[in-house]
Structure formats: C-alpha cells, structure tokens
Design an enzyme around this catalytic site. Structure first.
Site, PDB file in Angstrom:
ATOM      1  NE  ARG A  12      16.158   0.467  -6.513  1.00  7.65           N
ATOM      2  CZ  ARG A  12      16.779   1.306  -7.348  1.00  7.65           C
ATOM      3  NH1 ARG A  12      16.138   1.768  -8.421  1.00  7.65           N
ATOM      4  NH2 ARG A  12      18.028   1.677  -7.137  1.00  7.65           N
ATOM      5  CG  ASP A  13       5.883   1.324  -8.402  1.00  6.00           C
ATOM      6  OD1 ASP A  13       5.217   2.368  -8.558  1.00  6.00           O
ATOM      7  OD2 ASP A  13       5.357   0.187  -8.308  1.00  6.00           O
ATOM      8  CB  ILE A  14       5.718  -2.498  -4.573  1.00  9.12           C
ATOM      9  CG1 ILE A  14       5.947  -3.775  -3.809  1.00  9.12           C
ATOM     10  CG2 ILE A  14       4.302  -2.404  -5.094  1.00  9.12           C
ATOM     11  CD1 ILE A  14       5.156  -3.847  -2.495  1.00  9.12           C
TER      12      ILE A  14
ATOM     13  CG  ASN B  90      -1.017   8.148 -12.900  1.00  5.66           C
ATOM     14  OD1 ASN B  90      -0.833   8.571 -14.038  1.00  5.66           O
ATOM     15  ND2 ASN B  90      -0.507   7.010 -12.472  1.00  5.66           N
TER      16      ASN B  90
ATOM     17  CB  VAL C 112      -0.878   5.352  -3.463  1.00  2.00           C
ATOM     18  CG1 VAL C 112      -0.427   5.830  -2.086  1.00  2.00           C
ATOM     19  CG2 VAL C 112      -0.670   3.843  -3.590  1.00  2.00           C
TER      20      VAL C 112
ATOM     21  CG  HIS D 144       2.710   8.682  -6.167  1.00  2.00           C
ATOM     22  ND1 HIS D 144       1.487   8.753  -5.539  1.00  2.00           N
ATOM     23  CD2 HIS D 144       2.545   7.837  -7.212  1.00  2.00           C
ATOM     24  CE1 HIS D 144       0.623   7.982  -6.177  1.00  2.00           C
ATOM     25  NE2 HIS D 144       1.237   7.419  -7.210  1.00  2.00           N
TER      26      HIS D 144
ATOM     27  CG  HIS E 256       4.578   6.854 -11.271  1.00  6.68           C
ATOM     28  ND1 HIS E 256       4.492   5.527 -10.927  1.00  6.68           N
ATOM     29  CD2 HIS E 256       3.384   7.418 -10.927  1.00  6.68           C
ATOM     30  CE1 HIS E 256       3.301   5.283 -10.389  1.00  6.68           C
ATOM     31  NE2 HIS E 256       2.608   6.419 -10.386  1.00  6.68           N
TER      32      HIS E 256
HETATM   33  P1  DGP Z   1      -0.508   5.337  -8.788  1.00 12.22           P
HETATM   34  O1  DGP Z   1      -1.238   4.181  -9.419  1.00 12.22           O
HETATM   35  O2  DGP Z   1      -0.092   6.422  -9.756  1.00 12.22           O
HETATM   36  O3  DGP Z   1      -1.238   5.850  -7.578  1.00 12.22           O
HETATM   37  O4  DGP Z   1       0.865   4.706  -8.270  1.00 12.22           O
HETATM   38  C1  DGP Z   1       0.963   4.019  -7.066  1.00 12.22           C
HETATM   39  C2  DGP Z   1       2.190   3.173  -7.148  1.00 12.22           C
HETATM   40  O5  DGP Z   1       2.544   2.782  -5.841  1.00 12.22           O
HETATM   41  C3  DGP Z   1       2.021   1.888  -7.942  1.00 12.22           C
HETATM   42  O6  DGP Z   1       2.863   1.935  -9.094  1.00 12.22           O
HETATM   43  C4  DGP Z   1       2.449   0.789  -6.995  1.00 12.22           C
HETATM   44  C5  DGP Z   1       3.136   1.528  -5.889  1.00 12.22           C
HETATM   45  N1  DGP Z   1       2.953   0.943  -4.587  1.00 12.22           N
HETATM   46  C6  DGP Z   1       1.777   0.620  -3.998  1.00 12.22           C
HETATM   47  N2  DGP Z   1       1.991   0.120  -2.773  1.00 12.22           N
HETATM   48  C7  DGP Z   1       3.341   0.156  -2.581  1.00 12.22           C
HETATM   49  C8  DGP Z   1       4.177  -0.221  -1.479  1.00 12.22           C
HETATM   50  O7  DGP Z   1       3.750  -0.674  -0.421  1.00 12.22           O
HETATM   51  N3  DGP Z   1       5.501  -0.062  -1.677  1.00 12.22           N
HETATM   52  C9  DGP Z   1       6.038   0.450  -2.814  1.00 12.22           C
HETATM   53  N4  DGP Z   1       7.354   0.554  -2.888  1.00 12.22           N
HETATM   54  N5  DGP Z   1       5.276   0.823  -3.859  1.00 12.22           N
HETATM   55  C10 DGP Z   1       3.944   0.678  -3.729  1.00 12.22           C
END
Ligand code: DGP
Length: 114
Positions: free
Chosen positions: A29-31, A87, A96, A100, A102
């Site tokens: 799950r996204d944070i 993205n 990041v 990935h 989404h």
């Molecule tokens: P993007 O902006 O497309 O690179 O998406 C990166 C996503 O990663 C963003 O929606 C937040 C998520 N994210 C960043 N750090 C962490 C983390 O430590 N844990 C989790 N679960 N998600 C994270």
C-alpha cells in the site's frame, strides 16, 4: 544498505503493508494514498524508470500487469473499475526511481489526470 527505497522494502529493511508477492513482483500500500485502494506494484529487480526498460524486461513488466489484475480482484475493485499508472521522470511526478505501477481504485476516477 541499498539507496533504492523500494529495494529496502523488498529486503524488509523498512516496513510496508504488503498485499501481494511472487518470486518477481512485490505490491504494497502507498504511504500517501490517493484513493481508498492505492497499491504500488514493483519488480524485485532495480529498473530506474520506464526509459530504462530493456527487451529482457518485457516478461517481467507483463507480470506487473497480471499482478494488478489479481490485486484488483483481491481488493474488490475489479468490476467497478480501477486505474494503473506509471510515472516516468520528475516532469510526470516520479519521485521514487524504481519503476512502480500505481493501482488506484475504490472511488470515481476522472480523466485526464492532473
Ligand atoms: P511516484 O511519485 O510515481 O514516484 O510514486 C511514488 C509513491 O511512493 C508515492 O505515491 C509515495 C510512495 N512512497 C514513497 N515512500 C514510500 C514508503 O516508504 N512506503 C510506501 N509504502 N510508499 C512510499
């Protein structure tokens, strides 16, 4: 210690709410969720951006989508509808640098995205 945040999640060096895992793919799950269902689906090997995807990665990238299909069913959004998006680079919002997908669902999604 890896500098790649998502490799640290794969290695369990930092915690995440993992919802799906295979030999090649991890999903958690996204944070910072942007929808009731917001899952990130990643390959277990480091690929920095879409621009770095090579022919040898084609099957692996396909597995991100079969994972998306399974997770959408598992999360109960397959029939109502969901979106997968990746993205590429800062201009598109990538923050990041480990590719990935989404997976977003559980609410109405408008088009075009911002
Ligand atoms: P993007 O902006 O497309 O690179 O998406 C990166 C996503 O990663 C963003 O929606 C937040 C998520 N994210 C960043 N750090 C962490 C983390 O430590 N844990 C989790 N679960 N998600 C994270």
């Amino acid at each position: 210690m890896s500098e790649d945040l998502f490799l640290k999640i794969i290695d369990r060096q930092i915690p995440a709410d993992i919802v799906f895992e295979t030999e090649d793919v991890l999903a958690f799950r996204d944070i910072n969720p942007q929808a009731p269902v917001h899952v990130l689906i990643i390959p277990k090997v480091h690929i920095r951006t879409i621009n770095d995807i090579e022919q040898e990665h084609e099957a692996l990238v396909g597995k991100l989508f079969t994972a998306a299909r399974e997770i959408a069913a598992q999360e109960g959004v397959a029939e109502d509808g969901y979106r997968v998006v990746m993205n590429c680079n800062e201009g598109a919002g990538q923050s990041v640098f480990h590719i990935h997908l989404h997976l977003l669902g559980g609410r109405g999604l408008t088009w075009p995205p911002g």
